[in-house]
Scaffold this motif. Structure first.
Motif, PDB file in Angstrom:
ATOM      1  N   ARG A   1      -9.479  21.895 -14.754  1.00  0.00           N
ATOM      2  CA  ARG A   1      -9.317  22.145 -16.043  1.00  0.00           C
ATOM      3  C   ARG A   1      -8.348  22.673 -16.669  1.00  0.00           C
ATOM      4  O   ARG A   1      -8.436  24.155 -16.479  1.00  0.00           O
ATOM      5  N   ILE A   2      -7.367  22.706 -17.516  1.00  0.00           N
ATOM      6  CA  ILE A   2      -6.331  23.388 -17.939  1.00  0.00           C
ATOM      7  C   ILE A   2      -6.578  23.390 -19.484  1.00  0.00           C
ATOM      8  O   ILE A   2      -6.117  22.507 -20.032  1.00  0.00           O
ATOM      9  N   ASP A   3      -7.140  24.347 -20.137  1.00  0.00           N
ATOM     10  CA  ASP A   3      -7.528  24.380 -21.686  1.00  0.00           C
ATOM     11  C   ASP A   3      -6.276  24.933 -22.367  1.00  0.00           C
ATOM     12  O   ASP A   3      -5.420  25.480 -21.554  1.00  0.00           O
ATOM     13  N   ALA A   4      -6.321  24.633 -23.469  1.00  0.00           N
ATOM     14  CA  ALA A   4      -5.425  25.206 -24.524  1.00  0.00           C
ATOM     15  C   ALA A   4      -5.871  27.032 -24.752  1.00  0.00           C
ATOM     16  O   ALA A   4      -6.608  27.357 -24.100  1.00  0.00           O
TER      17      ALA A   4
ATOM     18  N   GLY B   1       1.685  30.251 -26.522  1.00  0.00           N
ATOM     19  CA  GLY B   1       0.578  29.333 -26.102  1.00  0.00           C
ATOM     20  C   GLY B   1       0.887  28.762 -24.665  1.00  0.00           C
ATOM     21  O   GLY B   1       0.200  28.460 -23.857  1.00  0.00           O
ATOM     22  N   GLY B   2       2.080  28.586 -24.269  1.00  0.00           N
ATOM     23  CA  GLY B   2       2.353  28.469 -23.110  1.00  0.00           C
ATOM     24  C   GLY B   2       2.498  27.046 -22.934  1.00  0.00           C
ATOM     25  O   GLY B   2       2.268  25.851 -23.830  1.00  0.00           O
ATOM     26  N   LEU B   3       2.899  26.602 -21.426  1.00  0.00           N
ATOM     27  CA  LEU B   3       2.756  25.247 -21.330  1.00  0.00           C
ATOM     28  C   LEU B   3       1.375  24.311 -21.489  1.00  0.00           C
ATOM     29  O   LEU B   3       1.335  23.165 -21.790  1.00  0.00           O
ATOM     30  N   ALA B   4       0.416  25.317 -21.177  1.00  0.00           N
ATOM     31  CA  ALA B   4      -1.002  24.621 -20.967  1.00  0.00           C
ATOM     32  C   ALA B   4      -1.352  24.088 -22.474  1.00  0.00           C
ATOM     33  O   ALA B   4      -1.956  23.144 -22.586  1.00  0.00           O
ATOM     34  N   THR B   5      -0.991  25.262 -23.456  1.00  0.00           N
ATOM     35  CA  THR B   5      -1.146  24.963 -24.888  1.00  0.00           C
ATOM     36  C   THR B   5      -0.394  23.605 -25.410  1.00  0.00           C
ATOM     37  O   THR B   5      -0.966  22.576 -25.966  1.00  0.00           O
ATOM     38  N   VAL B   6       0.621  23.417 -25.102  1.00  0.00           N
ATOM     39  CA  VAL B   6       1.617  22.392 -25.569  1.00  0.00           C
ATOM     40  C   VAL B   6       1.269  21.283 -24.974  1.00  0.00           C
ATOM     41  O   VAL B   6       1.191  20.196 -25.423  1.00  0.00           O
ATOM     42  N   LEU B   7       0.934  21.282 -23.662  1.00  0.00           N
ATOM     43  CA  LEU B   7       0.427  19.779 -23.160  1.00  0.00           C
ATOM     44  C   LEU B   7      -1.067  19.493 -23.667  1.00  0.00           C
ATOM     45  O   LEU B   7      -1.142  18.361 -23.818  1.00  0.00           O
ATOM     46  N   ASN B   8      -1.733  20.242 -23.851  1.00  0.00           N
ATOM     47  CA  ASN B   8      -2.988  20.024 -24.371  1.00  0.00           C
ATOM     48  C   ASN B   8      -2.817  19.170 -25.890  1.00  0.00           C
ATOM     49  O   ASN B   8      -3.548  18.396 -26.196  1.00  0.00           O
TER      50      ASN B   8
ATOM     51  N   GLU C   1     -12.490  12.641 -21.744  1.00  0.00           N
ATOM     52  CA  GLU C   1     -11.679  12.863 -22.918  1.00  0.00           C
ATOM     53  C   GLU C   1     -10.034  13.129 -22.775  1.00  0.00           C
ATOM     54  O   GLU C   1     -10.104  13.601 -21.512  1.00  0.00           O
ATOM     55  N   PRO C   2      -9.116  13.179 -23.742  1.00  0.00           N
ATOM     56  CA  PRO C   2      -7.878  13.492 -23.347  1.00  0.00           C
ATOM     57  C   PRO C   2      -7.925  15.132 -22.903  1.00  0.00           C
ATOM     58  O   PRO C   2      -8.443  15.928 -23.653  1.00  0.00           O
ATOM     59  N   GLN C   3      -7.471  15.134 -21.858  1.00  0.00           N
ATOM     60  CA  GLN C   3      -7.576  16.528 -21.126  1.00  0.00           C
ATOM     61  C   GLN C   3      -6.147  16.868 -20.353  1.00  0.00           C
ATOM     62  O   GLN C   3      -5.655  15.990 -19.943  1.00  0.00           O
ATOM     63  N   VAL C   4      -6.103  18.215 -19.878  1.00  0.00           N
ATOM     64  CA  VAL C   4      -5.113  18.598 -18.890  1.00  0.00           C
ATOM     65  C   VAL C   4      -5.798  19.048 -17.719  1.00  0.00           C
ATOM     66  O   VAL C   4      -6.379  19.958 -17.927  1.00  0.00           O
ATOM     67  N   PHE C   5      -5.559  18.526 -16.664  1.00  0.00           N
ATOM     68  CA  PHE C   5      -5.975  18.907 -15.337  1.00  0.00           C
ATOM     69  C   PHE C   5      -4.933  19.366 -14.584  1.00  0.00           C
ATOM     70  O   PHE C   5      -3.685  18.971 -14.460  1.00  0.00           O
TER      71      PHE C   5
END
Lengths: 350, 350
Positions: free
Chosen positions: A337-340, A229-236, A323-327
């Motif tokens: 926005r960087i989604d899972a 899932g990579g960094l994006a998924t882990v950070l989400n 909401e809690p999100q990764v940008f």
């Protein structure tokens, strides 16, 4: 979750569909306080002893790939999960599922590799099991489950990296990744597509990074190895668990040029690609330079980089409520926005 | 072991070829004092705490069979292995390998079954993992690895069934089997061959038998669940570990009539057929009637029977010198050697 549906490769991606299956089926039936924490390793108290326990099945294809093999991976993957809980890995169980037709000498060399990295990790293989099935491939195959058991020393509770938690992100924290992204995923993909290049899997133990951080006295708030899932998924996942948002700075995450080139050709994003020897962690901003120096002093952490920061629960840097999100803050000052991970990613990567 | 050879289904039989692979490959690379004991569960000391740890992968086909399913089996198999060490099973990890195409509602019902028997066993499922692969069958499949962790209470060391060991057979001991042989194997075989009969798998937890023996204050010298490879293979392993021989009395091991009939038609020997809810144990001869009464008072042990006795290392009953072996004393007074399973048995039975 559509209960009339069927399992697809996307359910094994480590991304959105995996999480959906986890919630709709596994968490529904198996719920308990320990499992509910959804950490990579479960932490249990037995008598006066606190243990971290993690299990993982490895189904990677090909069995031997540039930079590693399924035996090495089966140790690194599980040991790294135990390390992320702050425990010292100590024991490993191995369940082998062999597909008839597998070369015995290939199995022998994979076991030699597994044993070697287990010794490096300081874990003893204490029990095992072997099953043989008829697989899809007449020339055989191999899947390995490992369960790792780690021990917390009584004094660990006072130590600096003792109690990291996925819910441990603090607003203002600096985020550091221990090295370049996407190498394992790109190596597997290249091997499977027959593309010749110099990309090697990063499959390795994260022990040196953990030890360096502990030796430097850096207090780690949260840490996670960056796998499926990579960094994006882990950070989400970390953002959701901590109830905060994360802002990454575009261009800061290290990516090796051959991986970048492969991604360019195939339209892949290294933020979603799996690694097997990388971790991301959060620390107070004043600890950033000490942490970077400590990690960069290790062989596997030379390319460590600060990649972003943790925002407060409800505000982006432009004060918008969220909401809690990764940008991702882009070079030209915008945010994206960087989604899972959605969809299937690359199957049989680990 | 021929290192130029390939893995065959026989390597997963639980019999001679499995043992050969175990020694020639796994034991060679992974050797350590704990693994070398070759017990179904490893016993480790962590701090002041003694733990039993066992791992097993389940690949049974069909996924649902008369008397059980792969979820039920994945709990019973591992929990029973932990029980055989004398520990109280406490935690379970679950690694799922799903084959694309698997029905989600089937997975859901298997997980419900797994959760139900885990609750019966008193074990919490503390961590898991899911991988998806493309399997041989387009309609999907499922394999489950479980690792069980059991706890020894400090006071257990004084208790009656606390320290059974595969090496614990004493000359003169009476051997008791907790019920009829071959039901699981015969049920799987019938299901796979499309034979309609009333045979049900015996897949169950052995907890009531263990509790009954403890409550009766019977001191168990050695115990083992009778799974892959059947009673013959298990007894050969116990005999070799203990350096003694075993003499079985023909006709004493209970076998259900439909299983006997199936075996007659197919030329199978119930002594080599796998079970998933049966155990064999040894006790001093003076404890035989108390042990039989205790086990027979349980629902799953009603058909328990004394099946033979342990001989001294070097003597058969006719005083011939022998290596540790298992013999069957026949109805007409002769003896016949009972070896461990050779060849492949029935694949994907568990």
């Amino acid at each position: 979750m559509d209960f009339d549906g069927i399992i697809t490769l996307a359910h094994g991606s480590g991304g959105f569909d995996s999480a959906d299956l986890m919630q709709a089926v596994f968490a529904k039936h198996f719920r308990n306080d320990i499992l509910a924490r959804l950490e990579d390793a479960a932490v249990v108290n037995i008598g006066a002893q606190r243990l971290a326990i993690s299990t993982d099945s490895f189904v990677v294809e090909p069995l031997i790939f540039p930079g590693g093999d399924i035996g090495r991976l089966a140790v690194c993957g599980t040991v790294n999960d135990v390390l992320m809980s702050g425990a010292a890995p100590k024991y490993l169980t191995c369940g082998f599922i062999l597909e008839a037709g597998l070369s015995i000498s290939l199995l022998d060399s994979i076991c030699a590799s597994l044993a070697e990295v287990a010794m490096d990790a300081g874990v003893a293989i204490i029990c095992g099991d072997t099953k043989v099935i008829e697989g899809k491939n007449p020339s055989g195959g191999l899947m390995i489950n490992t369960t790792g058991i780690g021990v917390f020393d009584a004094e660990d509770d006072a130590a600096s990296v003792a109690s990291p938690s996925p819910a441990g992100l603090h607003a203002g924290d600096s985020l550091i990744v221990s090295g370049a992204l996407g190498d394992h995923h790109a190596a597997i993909l290249s091997a499977r597509m027959g593309i010749e290049n110099e990309i090697q899997s990063d499959c390795t133990l994260l022990t040196p990074v953990i030890e360096a951080l502990a030796a430097a006295g850096v207090h780690v708030h949260a840490m996670r190895d960056v796998t499926r899932g990579g960094l994006a998924t882990v950070l989400n996942e970390l953002a959701a668990a901590s109830g905060v948002s994360i802002e990454l700075t575009e261009g800061t995450a290290p990516i090796h040029p051959p991986v970048k080139a492969l991604c360019g050709i195939l339209g892949l994003d290294p933020l979603y690609m799996g690694n097997e020897g990388k971790m991301v962690f959060s620390i107070a901003p004043e600890d950033e330079s000490a942490a970077l120096a400590a990690v960069r002093a290790t062989e596997i952490g030379r390319e460590a980089a600060a990649i972003g920061r943790v925002l407060s629960r409800n505000r982006r840097s432009d004060e918008t409520l969220i909401e809690p999100q990764v940008f991702l803050r882009t070079a030209i000052g915008g945010t994206r926005r960087i989604d899972a991970l959605y969809g299937e990613g690359l199957p049989r990567i680990c």
